[in-house]
Design an enzyme around this catalytic site. Structure first.
Site, PDB file in Angstrom:
ATOM      1  N   SER A   1      76.663   7.726  31.951  1.00 50.58           N
ATOM      2  CA  SER A   1      75.477   7.481  31.121  1.00 50.58           C
ATOM      3  C   SER A   1      75.719   7.598  29.627  1.00 50.58           C
ATOM      4  O   SER A   1      74.823   7.250  28.841  1.00 50.58           O
ATOM      5  CB  SER A   1      74.346   8.423  31.544  1.00 50.58           C
ATOM      6  OG  SER A   1      73.796   7.993  32.765  1.00 50.58           O
TER       7      SER A   1
ATOM      8  N   TYR B   1      63.643  10.006  33.052  1.00 51.04           N
ATOM      9  CA  TYR B   1      64.922   9.308  32.959  1.00 51.04           C
ATOM     10  C   TYR B   1      65.007   8.241  34.042  1.00 51.04           C
ATOM     11  O   TYR B   1      64.760   8.514  35.213  1.00 51.04           O
ATOM     12  CB  TYR B   1      66.041  10.328  33.131  1.00 51.04           C
ATOM     13  CG  TYR B   1      67.412   9.867  32.719  1.00 51.04           C
ATOM     14  CD1 TYR B   1      67.844  10.000  31.406  1.00 51.04           C
ATOM     15  CD2 TYR B   1      68.294   9.327  33.639  1.00 51.04           C
ATOM     16  CE1 TYR B   1      69.114   9.607  31.018  1.00 51.04           C
ATOM     17  CE2 TYR B   1      69.558   8.924  33.274  1.00 51.04           C
ATOM     18  CZ  TYR B   1      69.971   9.076  31.960  1.00 51.04           C
ATOM     19  OH  TYR B   1      71.238   8.681  31.598  1.00 51.04           O
TER      20      TYR B   1
ATOM     21  N   GLN C   1      71.651   6.067  50.181  1.00 45.84           N
ATOM     22  CA  GLN C   1      72.407   6.020  51.429  1.00 45.84           C
ATOM     23  C   GLN C   1      73.570   5.036  51.334  1.00 45.84           C
ATOM     24  O   GLN C   1      74.663   5.285  51.850  1.00 45.84           O
ATOM     25  CB  GLN C   1      71.482   5.616  52.580  1.00 45.84           C
ATOM     26  CG  GLN C   1      72.084   5.794  53.966  1.00 45.84           C
ATOM     27  CD  GLN C   1      72.340   7.259  54.303  1.00 45.84           C
ATOM     28  OE1 GLN C   1      71.621   8.149  53.842  1.00 45.84           O
ATOM     29  NE2 GLN C   1      73.380   7.507  55.079  1.00 45.84           N
TER      30      GLN C   1
ATOM     31  N   ASN D   1      67.605   4.895  35.100  1.00 46.23           N
ATOM     32  CA  ASN D   1      68.732   4.005  34.838  1.00 46.23           C
ATOM     33  C   ASN D   1      68.309   2.546  34.773  1.00 46.23           C
ATOM     34  O   ASN D   1      68.990   1.729  34.145  1.00 46.23           O
ATOM     35  CB  ASN D   1      69.795   4.219  35.911  1.00 46.23           C
ATOM     36  CG  ASN D   1      70.486   5.557  35.757  1.00 46.23           C
ATOM     37  OD1 ASN D   1      71.378   5.726  34.940  1.00 46.23           O
ATOM     38  ND2 ASN D   1      70.052   6.539  36.536  1.00 46.23           N
TER      39      ASN D   1
ATOM     40  N   PHE E   1      69.242   2.965  48.388  1.00 46.96           N
ATOM     41  CA  PHE E   1      70.342   2.937  47.425  1.00 46.96           C
ATOM     42  C   PHE E   1      71.214   4.181  47.584  1.00 46.96           C
ATOM     43  O   PHE E   1      72.448   4.099  47.591  1.00 46.96           O
ATOM     44  CB  PHE E   1      69.810   2.856  45.993  1.00 46.96           C
ATOM     45  CG  PHE E   1      70.899   2.914  44.949  1.00 46.96           C
ATOM     46  CD1 PHE E   1      71.453   1.743  44.460  1.00 46.96           C
ATOM     47  CD2 PHE E   1      71.362   4.132  44.473  1.00 46.96           C
ATOM     48  CE1 PHE E   1      72.472   1.796  43.514  1.00 46.96           C
ATOM     49  CE2 PHE E   1      72.387   4.196  43.528  1.00 46.96           C
ATOM     50  CZ  PHE E   1      72.936   3.018  43.048  1.00 46.96           C
TER      51      PHE E   1
ATOM     52  N   GLY F   1      77.040  12.321  31.014  1.00 37.63           N
ATOM     53  CA  GLY F   1      77.166  11.224  31.957  1.00 37.63           C
ATOM     54  C   GLY F   1      77.783  11.687  33.255  1.00 37.63           C
ATOM     55  O   GLY F   1      78.779  12.409  33.252  1.00 37.63           O
TER      56      GLY F   1
END
Length: 376
Positions: free
Chosen positions: A86, A192, A152, A194, A150, A334
Site C-alpha cells: 500500500s 480504508y 478465500q 483498496n 476474494f 504496506g
C-alpha cells in the site's frame, strides 16, 4: 484554478532535494540502539527477517536481523528489494496531485466524470464521489479485499496457491466491490478501501492516456533515480538482491509457513503493486515532504488530513502518525503476502526510516518506529 507546474522544474527540484543530505555511513551507529533492539524483537516474535535503514543528521544507518531465506539461512540485506504493497498509494496520490497542478483534472471532479458507469450498484454512485474522497478514503466504497470470496480465493492457503498467478484487470475487483453496499454516504466518515486506489489508477490512465505505472516511472522513479523501485506489472519474481517472502495464509500465526515470494503483483494494481528498497523509500518520502515532487498548494492538500485509525490521521495517500514523544511522522505502511513495510519521515524530511518484515504474521512495526524517533 490550480497551480501549473512544468515537469522540468519539478524534476530539477525533486532531484536536488532527494540527493541532498549527509554521506552514507552504513555502520555509523549514531544512537540507533533502541531501533536495533526493536527489529531483533520482531525476529524473536517470529518474523523471519528484518531490514531497516535510517537517514538523519548523522548520516545513513542500516541494520538487519534474522534471515532472508529460511532454507539456506542467508541473512537479509540492507539493499533488499521487496514488495511495498500500500505504499504504492502515496505514489498514485502524488501523480494525481501533479496532474491537478498541471490543470489536467481537479480533485473535486467526480469519479463518474472520469470513469462513467464504473462506480454504480447497491447504493454506490460515482456521481456523488470525488477524486479527493478516493484518495483520503472518505468515499464509502466497499473494499474488495473484504469480500469473503476474494479472501478465500486470494488469501487463504488453498486459494492463494492455486490463484497466485491469475491474470485479472482492476475492473474485475472493482466489480466485486460493487456487489456490496457502500460503508457510508460519501464524505460522512472514513474507512480504508483498496478499491479507491484501483479507481485512482484508472483515472490516471484516463487523464494521461498512459499506464499509471508509466506515469509513476516518468514523474517519480526516474527523476529521483529510484533504481530499486519498480511498478512490475505481471512479473511474478522479485529483482535481485532480494529475500524470500513468507506467510501463514491463515488468520492465525500458527500452522505451516509458505514461501509466497512469487505472485502476480498486477492483482494489487494501484492499491499495492510496487517494489522498492528502504533507501529508495527514504529518498521518495524525503523529496515529497520537502516539496520536491509537488507545488506548495498540492502538498498542502496532500497533508490535509481526516480522522482515521486510532490517533493517526489520513491525508491524500499520506498518513500523519503522532508518536508517544510528541513527534509526528508522515508516510505509509504496506502489507501484502509475505511482506510488511513501513516508511516514515519527519515533516521537514530530516529524519526518515524505512523497514521491511519478510513475514506477514507477526512483529511490532509500531515499536520499531517508536524506537527510532522516541528511543534513547
Amino acid at each position: 484554478m490550480t497551480v501549473r507546474t512544468t515537469m522540468t522544474a519539478l524534476t530539477a527540484v525533486a532531484l536536488s532535494l532527494a540527493l541532498a543530505g549527509p554521506a552514507v555511513a552504513a555502520s555509523a551507529g549514531n544512537g540507533h540502539g533502541a531501533t536495533r533492539t526493536a527489529i531483533e524483537a520482531a525476529v524473536a516474535d517470529g518474523v523471519p527477517g528484518v531490514t531497516a535503514t535510517v537517514r538523519d543528521g548523522h548520516g545513513t544507518w542500516s541494520a538487519t536481523a534474522g534471515v532472508g531465506d529460511l532454507e539456506t539461512g542467508e541473512p537479509r540485506s540492507a539493499h533488499d528489494r521487496y514488495r511495498v504493497a500500500s505504499i504504492t498509494k502515496t505514489f498514485v496520490a502524488t501523480v494525481l496531485l501533479q496532474l491537478e497542478a498541471e490543470g489536467r483534472l481537479s480533485l473535486d471532479d467526480t469519479v463518474e466524470e472520469w470513469l462513467p458507469g464504473v462506480v454504480r450498484g447497491n447504493g454506490h454512485d460515482g456521481s456523488r464521489i470525488t477524486l479527493r474522497q478516493l484518495l483520503n478514503h472518505t468515499s464509502g466504497i466497499y473494499d474488495y479485499l473484504a469480500d469473503p470470496d476474494f479472501q478465500q480465493t486470494y488469501m487463504a492457503a488453498e486459494g492463494f496457491l492455486e490463484h497466485r498467478y491469475d491474470q485479472r484487470e482492476p475492473e474485475y475487483f472493482i466489480a466485486i466491490a460493487m456487489t456490496h453496499e457502500p460503508y457510508f454516504a460519501p464524505g460522512t466518515s472514513w474507512k480504508y478501501s483498496n478499491t479507491n486506489y484501483a479507481l485512482a489508477g484508472r483515472v490516471i490512465e484516463k487523464a494521461t492516456g498512459n499506464g499509471y505505472g508509466d506515469e509513476i516511472r516518468r514523474r517519480i522513479i526516474r527523476p529521483l533515480h529510484l533504481k530499486a523501485t519498480s511498478v512490475p506489472g505481471t512479473r511474478v519474481t522479485l529483482p535481485s538482491p532480494s529475500s524470500r517472502a513468507y506467510a501463514k495464509l491463515a488468520r492465525t500465526a500458527t500452522g505451516p509457513t509458505y514461501d509466497v515470494t512469487e505472485l502476480n503483483p498486477r492483482l494489487a494494481y494501484g492499491s499495492g503493486e510496487m517494489i522498492s528498497s528502504s533507501a529508495d523509500l527514504i529518498r521518495f518520502y524525503t523529496a515529497l515532504l520537502r516539496g520536491g515532487l509537488l507545488p506548495p498548494e498540492q502538498l498542502k492538500e496532500m497533508k490535509t488530513t481526516v480522522e482515521s485509525r486510532g490517533t493517526n490521521r489520513y491525508g491524500l495517500g499520506l498518513v500523519d502518525r503522532p508518536l508517544s514523544c510528541g513527534v509526528h511522522v508522515w508516510g505509509h505502511d504496506g502489507g501484502i503476502h509475505g511482506s510488511n513495510t513501513d516508511a516514515v519521515t519527519t515533516a521537514d524530511g530530516r529524519h526518515a526510516l524505512a523497514f521491511n518484515f519478510n513475514g506477514d504474521w507477526s512483529g511490532d512495526a509500531d515499536a520499531v518506529i517508536e524506537a527510532e524517533f522516541c528511543g534513547k
